[in-house]
Design an enzyme around this catalytic site. Structure first.
Site, PDB file in Angstrom:
ATOM      1  N   LYS A 278       8.675 -13.500  47.858  1.00 39.95           N
ATOM      2  CA  LYS A 278       7.350 -12.427  48.502  1.00 39.95           C
ATOM      3  C   LYS A 278       7.047 -11.963  48.206  1.00 39.95           C
ATOM      4  O   LYS A 278       7.695 -11.255  46.637  1.00 39.95           O
ATOM      5  CB  LYS A 278       9.258 -11.356  49.704  1.00 39.95           C
ATOM      6  CG  LYS A 278       8.112 -10.717  50.847  1.00 39.95           C
ATOM      7  CD  LYS A 278       9.059 -10.060  51.537  1.00 39.95           C
ATOM      8  CE  LYS A 278       8.687  -9.137  52.585  1.00 39.95           C
ATOM      9  NZ  LYS A 278      10.092  -8.485  53.335  1.00 39.95           N
TER      10      LYS A 278
ATOM     11  N   SER B 241      13.754  -8.314  58.652  1.00 39.19           N
ATOM     12  CA  SER B 241      12.245  -8.446  57.893  1.00 39.19           C
ATOM     13  C   SER B 241      13.036  -9.979  57.479  1.00 39.19           C
ATOM     14  O   SER B 241      12.070 -11.245  56.627  1.00 39.19           O
ATOM     15  CB  SER B 241      11.713  -7.918  56.788  1.00 39.19           C
ATOM     16  OG  SER B 241      10.831  -6.525  57.420  1.00 39.19           O
TER      17      SER B 241
ATOM     18  N   SER C 177       9.049  -8.993  58.334  1.00 41.19           N
ATOM     19  CA  SER C 177       8.137  -8.988  57.457  1.00 41.19           C
ATOM     20  C   SER C 177       8.301 -10.500  55.847  1.00 41.19           C
ATOM     21  O   SER C 177       7.230 -10.538  56.056  1.00 41.19           O
ATOM     22  CB  SER C 177       7.852  -7.764  56.722  1.00 41.19           C
ATOM     23  OG  SER C 177       9.000  -7.580  56.058  1.00 41.19           O
TER      24      SER C 177
END
Lengths: 103, 485, 504
Positions: free
Chosen positions: B79, B178, B154
């Site tokens: 990420k 997330s 996210s």
């Protein structure tokens, strides 16, 4: 809580948060934030008398590091991401003398 | 089975047995990225040359008989919220579009030590704020099961990369769900560890008291091995907890005898979609069939979790994101009158709507006159939420719940309604407030072939228990065949 | 109508740790080499996190105990949020509602009057970097140097207990002395390791006896002791004029912040902030609280040793020093007092030792701008080779001082200290001989010279004058004798001349 959020409030908060918002954004945020604030009013239902606030997810204390020197970044590495430098300093638009004087 | 369909364990075995080299594995996933990512749009940056070079080094070490790390030669997607030295770290924001950190996050250092090979950085909601990855400044990621649907967020890029077989493993972060929500949406395993289990050093902060880095994988065992690689104490993070990391990968296959699974009414009330309800109930039956007991518990304050969260997280975020002022790094506007204007215009131009909204909300909640009523009140409710869990875990080993009320929504479906988007975090948020570990494991498919996840929550530092419980379900079923309608 | 000046001081003290408060960057004053003492933590790079320096907390506790503050059993860190380029996180990690120490005091003495100055609190926080403004007036960019950013600071906030500029200066001097004694800070005001803001207002007593407080003004950036004194005096006069003109009372206007222009000797109004300060303090989630046990608090108290006030009293008692001498010696700092005590013990005469230190030694230190640590003569050398020789009547006090001056001249040329006491003593011996300063107590030689002087024609008038009651006349005669015998003891010479004249 629960008093209505005005456009003026939002303008004030935007200045505090250093966010330049368009008129349209101000309108949208005023209504969206009002909605959210209205929703969070639900917390008033909860009796929190004598409840200690919980600022950390896992509560520990006394975490220290020893006073030992570690290598610093080179000046070049420190400044490499800065939008504007003179090679040895970060540069910012002229600071209006004492705009926010602090120690 | 094709290389990219294999689990981490299978890939490691193939390398051990000399059937596959790391270079072959990395190349296969790079090819898959080439094949699928123009449609899924999970990656923000891919590093093929470096990845292959690193794979070659691993292969050389294997042939030299050298001692290797836990995940040597296995590819991973990161990420784009973790700092990578010398490699751009954008956080999905225009603000950090060109930010090249001079240091590696602790997790990145640990990953390098484990021998894992980064394929590149993946998409996310800007500064990890969002539940759909639509808040990225750079691209909209699609759900690999149906690209018209959101991958969740996210950590949408992380989930989509694994869900689309573009990586067997990925790293996500979870502040309010997330990792778990996108894992559920994309049919992968995702774990949010106990707060403090994994160092946050080098993780670009959204809400410091809630953020945790965690593993995502195409199977439970892969997630367990990945957590084992990244967990542990770090003296650079004051909130990192110094307690031993068990070998999750060793124990993951051991079923839990006499498992007591708590189920809270509060998680099955109004708003829960039928398909998810059915899927979760089916999964409970699978556990029953293995001798687990389902116990009713109560989490009376869970209905206040969203409200408390949307005061605490934005408050911390408003402060954490104040540093982006166009002075020391990041975007600076070209048009300004003076210094204050430079700050405000830079931030106004470089932050997206959701980030602005949360900064505004947090600034307001902390401002003079509102602090006690909003921020402090939320912190008190947070303790009550934690106490609910403490009481529940006196009776049960894990708590089972839905991850989301419904499977992946369509892209654009909720983007104009922030409150509705916030409410979609309702099942996941409590674990962040309480600091507890939670795992999302796929348990079925919806009528229109979108994955559905089951959330298992555990007491602090009992990640091991969650992996084993999740594995019990995974071993017993092929979730992709469990379609509800 | 009359008024009383009311002053409270906020003092920032940089702690002498090796590293910064939250990262391992070196804590060093280094203005000439900007941005070389920074890392991801103190430049607030995304993802970086603070970890508290144990030594900083420990020095902060020492500071608190020295100023008689109570140490909190539980303390935490808060973020104070404001935007400024020298503050890269856009918040300062500080302490808000639960500082680590509160409720202390400092005793000071001004014009012989003892005053107890209350201390509200002391808290630990981080320093900001430094902004340098373009002074060409062309509106050029300001420059930011973050070397200083993250230096540990203790902020000490006094009660508004000072009643004059002199008291404020004395409080600050005593505070500096105390903090340098316990080695928590070098308190170098020029380098900014001790900084001071003053809150000043007046309590006016009207002609009808009514008491009125005027609005409080905060004067910032007082970076010298003299500056503190002058700024407060200026500010009091200014506020008095304004009060007489406007009659404004406290609460009528917002608290004003003014700067101090040392060159013009004036305070000046600073522009009000564009938005009212709202620091939005909240507990820093990246740092954890600190708890302190009673045992740990006691250990800090035990570690402090003797503080200046106690040392002054002991010197008066133990070495029979005057209050003034004790004060002068103690105010020179810990090392100087240790030197003093060593000299006093070696020579067994605390008063003589004090005379030497407060006169000869201090003068040389000041002239040569050296500290006692760099002083070329050891305490033992000073005592045994010089002071004891005077005591033993080997040389006169005057000669001892001449030798001392010569030794210091040697040092000025060679810049070498007299480390070896034996070599030093030989050097003193050598100088006594070279300069002919050995005290002549052999009255035979002395008598011969005195007789010769008294027999001189030109001295007869002086002899007559003395006989006529003019005591001073003996001086000229003494001078002639001493010129011939350099080591002669003045008292002996004087005595002999008088006896001989009287016996004429």
């Amino acid at each position: 809580m629960s008093q209505k959020l005005t456009r003026g409030d939002v303008t004030k908060v935007a200045l505090l948060a250093r966010l330049k918002l368009s008129d349209e954004e101000l309108d949208t945020f005023t209504s969206q934030l009002s909605q959210v604030l209205q929703y969070v009013d639900v917390l008033n239902e909860v009796d929190t008398e004598n409840i200690e606030p919980m600022a950390h997810a896992i509560e520990v204390s006394n975490v220290f590091r020893e006073d030992e020197v570690q290598p610093s970044l080179s000046r070049e590495a420190a400044l490499q991401n800065a939008p504007l430098t003179d090679g040895s300093h970060y540069l910012v638009p002229q600071i209006l003398e004492n705009a926010t004087p602090e120690s | 089975m094709s290389i990219v369909g294999k689990t981490t364990g299978e890939l490691l075995d193939s390398m051990n047995q000399g059937e596959l080299s790391s270079v072959e594995i990395v190349q296969a996933f790079l090819d898959e990225i080439g094949r699928r990512d123009n449609e899924v749009n999970a990656f923000l940056s891919v590093r093929p040359e470096k990845a292959l070079e690193e794979a070659k080094e691993v292969d050389q070490k294997i042939s030299a008989g050298e001692q290797l790390g836990l995940l040597a030669g296995i590819p991973i997607a990161l990420k784009d919220v973790l700092c990578t030295e010398g490699e751009t770290t954008t956080c999905g924001s225009k603000m950090l579009e060109n930010f090249v950190p001079p240091y590696d996050a602790h997790v990145v250092q640990r990953l390098k030590k484990s021998g894992v090979i980064s394929l590149g950085k993946v998409n996310m909601d800007e500064f990890a704020m969002g539940s759909s990855t639509e808040n990225s400044a750079f691209k909209t990621t699609g759900n690999p099961w149906n690209v018209e649907h959101a991958p969740g967020g996210s950590s949408g890029g992380s989930a989509a990369a694994v869900g689309a077989n573009m990586a067997p493993l990925s790293i996500g972060t979870d502040t309010g769900g997330s990792i778990r929500q996108p894992a559920s949406f994309c049919g992968v395993v995702g774990m949010k560890p106990t707060y403090g289990r994994v160092s946050r050093y080098g993780l670009v902060a959204f809400a410091s008291s809630l953020d945790q880095v965690g593993p995502m994988a195409n199977d439970v065992s892969g997630a367990a091995t990945l957590l084992e690689a990244i967990a542990g104490h770090d003296h650079r993070d004051s909130t990192s907890i110094n307690c031993p990391v068990p070998s999750y990968s060793d124990s993951v296959d051991k079923p839990l005898e006499g498992l007591k699974i708590g189920v809270a009414d509060e998680h099955f009330g109004e708003g829960l979609g039928d398909e998810v309800r059915k899927s979760v109930e089916n999964s409970l039956d699978v556990y029953r069939s293995q001798g687990a007991k389902i116990v009713n518990i109560s989490l009376p304050h869970s209905k206040y979790a969203v409200a408390a969260y949307y005061l605490i997280a934005p408050s911390e975020a408003s402060s954490n994101l104040a540093r982006y002022d166009g002075v020391h790094y990041g975007y600076r506007t070209e048009n300004f009158d003076n210094m204050i204007d430079m700050y405000a215009a830079s931030r106004g131009e470089a932050f997206g709507d959701e980030v602005k909204r949360r900064i505004m909300l947090g600034t307001y909640a902390l401002s003079s006159g509102y602090y006690d009523a909003y921020y402090l009140k939320a912190l008190k409710v947070r303790r009550l939420i934690r106490q609910d869990f403490d009481q529940a875990f006196e009776k049960v080993d894990v708590i089972a719940s839905p991850v989301t009320a419904s499977p992946a929504f369509k892209i654009g479906e909720l983007s104009d309604d922030p409150l509705a988007m916030y409410l979609s975090d309702i099942y996941t948020i409590s674990a962040n407030l309480a600091g507890l570990p939670g795992i999302s494991v796929p348990v079925g498919l919806s009528g229109n072939d979108l994955p559905i996840g089951l959330q298992l929550l555990g007491p602090a530092f009992e990640e091991d228990r969650l992996f084993r419980a999740a594995r019990m379900f995974e071993k017993e079923t092929d979730w992709k065949t469990l379609k509800v309608s | 109508m009359d008024y009383q000046i009311i002053v409270g001081l906020e003092v920032h003290v940089q702690l002498q740790t090796k590293t910064k408060l939250f990262c391992g960057c070196v804590n060093l004053f280094n203005p000439d080499n900007p941005n070389v003492q920074t890392c991801p933590v103190c430049t607030a790079m995304p993802g970086s996190l603070p970890v508290m320096n144990r030594e900083a907390f420990s020095l902060a506790m020492k500071t608190a105990v020295a100023i008689n503050c109570g140490i909190a059993s539980f303390t935490k860190w808060d973020r104070k949020q404001y935007y400024y380029p020298d503050l890269p996180k856009a918040y300062q990690i500080s302490q808000f509602d639960l500082p680590f120490s509160e409720n202390g005091f400092l005793d000071i003495e001004v014009d012989g009057e003892q005053r107890k100055i209350g201390i509200i609190r002391a808290h630990l926080e981080e320093d900001a970097g430094k902004n340098m403004h373009d002074e060409s007036g062309k509106g050029g960019d300001s420059k930011v140097d973050l070397n200083r950013c993250g230096t540990p600071l203790v902020e000490i906030v006094s009660e508004p207990d000072m009643r004059s500029a002199a008291e404020a200066k004395e409080y600050l001097e005593e505070l500096k002395l105390l903090l340098t004694y316990i080695d928590v800070s070098d308190c170098n005001m020029q380098e900014g390791s001790l900084r001071c803001d003053a809150n000043v207002n007046l309590h006016v007593t009207n002609d009808d006896g009514e008491k009125i407080a005027t609005p409080i003004v905060e004067v910032k950036n007082l970076n010298s002791f003299r500056g503190v004194e002058l700024a407060i005096e200026y500010e009091a006069d200014r506020q008095w004029d304004i009060y007489q003109e406007t009659g404004l009372k406290i609460g009528d206007v917002a608290k004003e912040t003014r700067g101090w222009d040392a060159t013009r000797g004036k305070t000046f109004g600073q522009r009000g902030k564009e938005d009212a300060a709202d620091y939005r303090y909240f507990p820093d989630p990246d740092l954890v609280p600190v708890t302190v046990t009673e045992e740990e608090k006691q250990a800090v108290r035990d570690s402090l040793g003797e503080l200046p006030a106690a040392r002054r009293s002991r010197f008066i008692e133990e070495y029979s020093l005057s209050k003034y001498d004790a004060s002068v010696i103690v105010s020179q700092g810990n090392s100087f007092t240790l030197y003093y005590e060593s000299v006093a013990k070696s020579c067994g005469d605390g008063k003589q030792a004090a005379n030497w230190l407060t006169q000869e030694v201090l003068r040389e230190m000041n002239e040569r701008k050296i500290s006692i640590e760099d002083f070329p003569i050891t305490s033992d050398g000073l005592a045994t080779s010089l002071i004891n020789r005077v005591r033993d009547k080997k040389i006169s006090i005057k000669s001892a001082k001449e030798i001392f001056a010569r030794l210091m001249e040697d040092f000025g040329e060679s810049n070498e200290s007299y480390g070896d006491n034996k070599a030093f003593d030989q050097r003193v011996e050598q100088l006594i001989e070279e300069m002919g300063l050995a005290l002549v107590s052999d009255t035979g030689e002395l008598e011969g010279v005195v007789d010769a002087v008294l027999a001189k024609e030109q001295n007869q008038k002086a002899i007559e004058d003395f006989k006529g009651g003019k005591q001073a006349a003996v001086g000229a005669l003494m001078g002639q004798v001493m010129k011939q015998i350099k080591g002669a003891d003045a008292q002996t010479v004087r005595k002999m001349i008088i006896e001989k004249i009287q016996n004429m």
